[in-house]
Design a protein around this motif. Structure first.
Motif, mmCIF file in Angstrom:
data_model
loop_
_atom_site.group_PDB
_atom_site.id
_atom_site.type_symbol
_atom_site.label_atom_id
_atom_site.label_comp_id
_atom_site.label_asym_id
_atom_site.label_seq_id
_atom_site.Cartn_x
_atom_site.Cartn_y
_atom_site.Cartn_z
ATOM 1 N N ARG A 1 0.825 -1.202 0.000
ATOM 2 C CA ARG A 1 0.000 0.000 0.000
ATOM 3 C C ARG A 1 0.866 1.262 0.000
ATOM 4 N NH1 ARG A 1 -3.358 -2.845 4.110
ATOM 5 N NH2 ARG A 1 -5.244 -3.597 3.058
ATOM 6 N N ALA A 2 1.997 1.208 0.690
ATOM 7 C CA ALA A 2 2.879 2.367 0.746
ATOM 8 C C ALA A 2 3.395 2.744 -0.639
ATOM 9 C CB ALA A 2 4.052 2.090 1.685
ATOM 10 N N SER A 3 3.438 1.774 -1.535
ATOM 11 C CA SER A 3 3.894 2.044 -2.901
ATOM 12 C C SER A 3 2.798 2.677 -3.748
ATOM 13 C CB SER A 3 4.350 0.742 -3.557
ATOM 14 O OG SER A 3 3.223 -0.068 -3.887
ATOM 15 N N GLY A 4 1.560 2.675 -3.239
ATOM 16 C CA GLY A 4 0.436 3.233 -3.973
ATOM 17 C C GLY A 4 -0.482 2.206 -4.598
ATOM 18 N N ALA A 5 -0.220 0.912 -4.337
ATOM 19 C CA ALA A 5 -1.053 -0.154 -4.910
ATOM 20 C C ALA A 5 -2.050 -0.662 -3.887
ATOM 21 C CB ALA A 5 -0.171 -1.295 -5.392
ATOM 22 N N LYS A 6 -3.171 -1.157 -4.374
ATOM 23 C CA LYS A 6 -4.153 -1.815 -3.525
ATOM 24 C C LYS A 6 -3.792 -3.285 -3.387
ATOM 25 C CE LYS A 6 -8.083 1.199 -4.622
ATOM 26 N NZ LYS A 6 -8.254 1.719 -3.239
ATOM 27 N N VAL A 7 -4.275 -3.894 -2.317
ATOM 28 C CA VAL A 7 -4.020 -5.309 -2.040
ATOM 29 C C VAL A 7 -5.274 -6.110 -2.326
ATOM 30 C CG1 VAL A 7 -3.533 -6.999 -0.238
ATOM 31 C CG2 VAL A 7 -2.262 -4.837 -0.295
ATOM 32 N N MET A 8 -5.141 -7.115 -3.181
ATOM 33 C CA MET A 8 -6.245 -8.040 -3.442
ATOM 34 C C MET A 8 -5.758 -9.451 -3.147
ATOM 35 S SD MET A 8 -8.646 -8.547 -6.847
ATOM 36 C CE MET A 8 -7.346 -9.068 -7.983
ATOM 37 N N VAL A 9 -6.555 -10.220 -2.419
ATOM 38 C CA VAL A 9 -6.198 -11.596 -2.100
ATOM 39 C C VAL A 9 -7.081 -12.538 -2.910
ATOM 40 C CG1 VAL A 9 -6.076 -13.362 -0.308
ATOM 41 C CG2 VAL A 9 -5.395 -11.009 0.210
ATOM 42 N N ARG A 10 -6.432 -13.475 -3.595
ATOM 43 C CA ARG A 10 -7.170 -14.515 -4.319
ATOM 44 C C ARG A 10 -7.494 -15.634 -3.346
ATOM 45 N NH1 ARG A 10 -3.720 -15.280 -7.873
ATOM 46 N NH2 ARG A 10 -2.812 -17.325 -7.445
ATOM 47 N N PHE A 11 -8.808 -15.870 -3.160
ATOM 48 C CA PHE A 11 -9.267 -16.835 -2.154
ATOM 49 C C PHE A 11 -10.379 -17.653 -2.783
ATOM 50 C CE2 PHE A 11 -11.947 -18.145 1.436
ATOM 51 C CZ PHE A 11 -11.014 -18.683 2.286
ATOM 52 N N PHE A 12 -10.018 -18.771 -3.397
ATOM 53 C CA PHE A 12 -11.011 -19.589 -4.082
ATOM 54 C C PHE A 12 -11.512 -20.740 -3.216
ATOM 55 C CE2 PHE A 12 -9.195 -18.331 -8.487
ATOM 56 C CZ PHE A 12 -9.797 -17.095 -8.356
ATOM 57 N N ALA A 13 -11.150 -20.746 -1.945
ATOM 58 C CA ALA A 13 -11.635 -21.774 -1.026
ATOM 59 C C ALA A 13 -13.001 -21.367 -0.493
ATOM 60 C CB ALA A 13 -10.649 -21.965 0.119
ATOM 61 N N ASP A 14 -13.693 -22.319 0.176
ATOM 62 C CA ASP A 14 -15.003 -21.997 0.746
ATOM 63 C C ASP A 14 -15.061 -22.298 2.240
ATOM 64 O OD1 ASP A 14 -14.941 -24.736 0.698
ATOM 65 O OD2 ASP A 14 -16.747 -24.998 -0.525
ATOM 66 N N GLN A 15 -13.888 -22.395 2.893
ATOM 67 C CA GLN A 15 -13.870 -22.670 4.327
ATOM 68 C C GLN A 15 -14.098 -21.377 5.114
ATOM 69 O OE1 GLN A 15 -11.153 -23.410 2.403
ATOM 70 N NE2 GLN A 15 -11.109 -25.636 2.242
ATOM 71 N N LEU A 16 -15.109 -21.396 5.975
ATOM 72 C CA LEU A 16 -15.441 -20.206 6.741
ATOM 73 C C LEU A 16 -14.294 -19.783 7.649
ATOM 74 C CD1 LEU A 16 -19.169 -20.787 7.752
ATOM 75 C CD2 LEU A 16 -18.283 -18.919 6.380
ATOM 76 N N ASP A 17 -13.646 -20.732 8.333
ATOM 77 C CA ASP A 17 -12.581 -20.388 9.263
ATOM 78 C C ASP A 17 -11.437 -19.668 8.562
ATOM 79 O OD1 ASP A 17 -14.036 -21.507 11.267
ATOM 80 O OD2 ASP A 17 -12.863 -23.358 11.400
ATOM 81 N N ALA A 18 -11.053 -20.183 7.386
ATOM 82 C CA ALA A 18 -9.975 -19.553 6.635
ATOM 83 C C ALA A 18 -10.373 -18.161 6.169
ATOM 84 C CB ALA A 18 -9.576 -20.426 5.446
ATOM 85 N N ALA A 19 -11.628 -18.010 5.765
ATOM 86 C CA ALA A 19 -12.099 -16.706 5.318
ATOM 87 C C ALA A 19 -12.124 -15.706 6.467
ATOM 88 C CB ALA A 19 -13.490 -16.833 4.698
ATOM 89 N N VAL A 20 -12.536 -16.146 7.649
ATOM 90 C CA VAL A 20 -12.565 -15.258 8.813
ATOM 91 C C VAL A 20 -11.153 -14.779 9.139
ATOM 92 C CG1 VAL A 20 -13.024 -15.132 11.289
ATOM 93 C CG2 VAL A 20 -14.666 -16.254 9.778
ATOM 94 N N ALA A 21 -10.177 -15.695 9.087
ATOM 95 C CA ALA A 21 -8.780 -15.316 9.353
ATOM 96 C C ALA A 21 -8.286 -14.316 8.318
ATOM 97 C CB ALA A 21 -7.899 -16.564 9.364
ATOM 98 N N LEU A 22 -8.646 -14.534 7.061
ATOM 99 C CA LEU A 22 -8.236 -13.619 5.995
ATOM 100 C C LEU A 22 -8.836 -12.234 6.206
ATOM 101 C CD1 LEU A 22 -7.074 -12.898 3.217
ATOM 102 C CD2 LEU A 22 -9.116 -13.911 2.186
#
Length: 532
Positions: free
Chosen positions: A461-482
């Motif tokens: 972000r400090a460089s001026g870019a946005k952060v996007m995470v590719r998350f193709f899983a469907d596990q709720l626990d992993a999504a909550v952590a993300l």
């Protein structure tokens, strides 16, 4: 599990012996960030109404409750159907009240299912964590429904009717479930509520005006609150009306398109934007207008799509370079014209309801994004970068798009020749972030949640870019952590699972955000104080 069902589950030790008045008080005092989502006859805007298929989909679309209609067979079995006749949904002139339950099951509805029993629907509601908003259609169905609910020990329920006599009958029988009176346009909701001994008023005013929210006057709302009558709203599918109703003190909103009411609304302290990969492709066929609209309606900011080129040089949205997997045609996309693709069936492979979906031109998606005032993430497959930029420029859609391709030369060309265009770079394609940024600052850097270093977000972000995470899983626990890592965007297949995970993350007690439980009022129940 829906918000309402979690509420009832938290009360499971006390609820068996609760009276209707106690349940009514709990429901009236239940607070949450937005009104409850009541799927009208299930997700009836997507699937055949009042079917198990429609109810199951409503659960996946994050509905809190399903509105169901109850009829009685000749032998007194409670079944779910709006009409007493099977003409509309099965194409046969048979009245439900004239046939036995066994005989009724022999008929098939247009989606191949039999008419479901209320017992089956209760079982599915329990499995999916949804509540039931039951409208009594048939005379005499009320006591039978109550007996069935008691037998199955199902409490996440409201019972309603247009007929005040049916509600009064249940009140006289000491029904333990809250009662709701359905109010037609022009009728006085308060006199009907008094006559029917109702605990809620359900205003069926969708056809009363183009802007029926205006009928919910301050006076009406104040009167309902003074009488402790929660307000339930007609089935609504107009985006502007839903937006206004969501800001009003109503208990629940019905909709044929439940994703509009249950829509994703991130907290300002963690405003993660959803990017729907190929649209909402777990609910509708990928890379179709249906999946794109569904994604936008549920609150996604961006739809990811793939571009290929036709025989006549038109840019079209389809992932594969061949037509075999997702259409009724075969062979390479580049050997078919746009006219041919506009007549193909690009949806039946997913579900018969989508048989009218076609392979659409890129310009159609640009118009759709403009209509929703949202964005597109454009992946160039077999598509000339210059040609893509021409179409974007012709519609001045620079602010509505960002671009990527496995062909890095295309991305480099876009970034160098079209400074107004925004590009995405994948972190995994570079040995370190510094090398990636040396190519020129992209609009977005995409991180894979499984393989990339997710501790770089601040540096990115400090460089001026946005952060996007590719998350193709469907596990709720992993999504909550993300979600706790607070990326700017997530690129996902199933936005509805992510939305549920976001709700779980909020309720986990993120510092600085008041959860619905923290905001709720304490209510006296059976001599003890409980938190609703």
């Amino acid at each position: 599990m829906s918000h309402l069902n979690m509420f009832w589950s938290s009360m499971k030790r006390e609820i068996v012996c609760m009276s209707r008045e106690q349940r009514r008080s709990l429901l009236a005092g239940l607070t949450r960030p937005k009104p409850l989502c009541i799927a009208h006859r299930g997700a009836s805007g997507h699937r055949l109404e009042n079917t198990l298929e429609a109810f199951e989909l409503a659960a996946r679309l994050n509905a809190d409750m399903w509105e169901i209609d109850v009829q009685l067979t000749a032998d007194g079995v409670c079944v779910v159907s709006h009409d007493d006749n099977l003409n509309k949904n099965a194409g046969v002139d048979v009245r439900i009240q004239d046939v036995s339950y066994e005989r009724l099951r022999a008929y098939r509805l247009h989606n191949g299912e039999p008419v479901p029993s209320v017992r089956e629907v209760i079982q599915l509601a329990r499995q999916t964590g949804c509540g039931l908003y039951i409208e009594l259609k048939a005379e005499g169905s009320g006591p039978k429904v109550v007996d069935l609910l008691k037998e199955m020990n199902f409490s996440n329920v409201v019972i309603g009717s247009f007929k005040t006599s049916r509600l009064a009958e249940l009140a006289a029988l000491h029904c333990p479930y809250p009662l709701s009176v359905l109010v037609p346009a022009g009728a006085d909701p308060f006199s009907l509520a008094e006559t029917g001994c109702a605990d809620m008023i359900h205003l069926c005013w969708e056809k009363a005006s183009d802007t029926p929210h205006e009928l919910l006057s301050d006076e009406l709302i104040a009167k309902a609150q003074a009488r402790q009558l929660p307000i339930v709203i007609w089935h609504e599918e107009r985006a502007n009306e839903i937006a206004r109703l969501m800001r009003m003190p109503v208990w629940g909103i019905c909709s044929d398109l439940p994703e509009m009411v249950s829509a994703y609304h991130p907290h300002p302290d963690n405003p993660i934007q959803i990017v729907c990969h190929r649209g909402a492709n777990t609910i509708a066929p990928e890379n179709t207008l249906a999946s794109a609209e569904l994604g936008y309606r549920m609150g996604a900011e961006t739809i990811e799509l793939d571009l290929n080129t036709t025989a006549d040089g038109q840019l079209v949205v389809i992932h594969d370079d061949t037509l075999d997997r997702t259409t009724n045609l075969n062979g390479p996309v580049c050997q078919r014209t746009l006219a041919e693709l506009s007549l193909c069936d690009a949806g039946s492979w997913f579900h018969p309801n989508y048989r009218t979906e076609e392979v659409s031109a890129f310009v159609t998606y640009l118009a759709l994004a403009d209509r929703y005032q949202k964005s597109l993430f454009v992946e160039l497959k077999a598509a000339n970068a210059g040609r893509v930029m021409e179409e974007v420029a012709a519609r001045n859609a620079w602010s509505r798009c960002f671009f990527w391709s496995f062909d890095f030369a295309s991305v480099d060309l876009i970034q160098s020749n079209y400074p107004q265009a925004r590009v995405m770079r994948r972190r995994q394609d570079y040995p370190n972030l510094a090398v990636l940024l040396a190519t020129g600052t992209p609009y977005v850097v995409e991180y894979d949640h499984l393989i990339d270093d997710l501790s770089e977000f601040a540096q990115c972000r400090a460089s001026g870019a946005k952060v996007m995470v590719r998350f193709f899983a469907d596990q709720l626990d992993a999504a909550v952590a993300l979600i706790g890592l607070k990326p700017d965007m997530v690129n996902i297949d199933d936005p509805f699972t992510f939305s549920r995970a976001y709700g779980i993350w909020l309720k986990s007690g993120y510092p600085g955000i008041a959860t619905p439980c923290e905001e709720s009022q304490s209510i006296q129940i059976a001599g003890r104080t409980q938190d609703a």
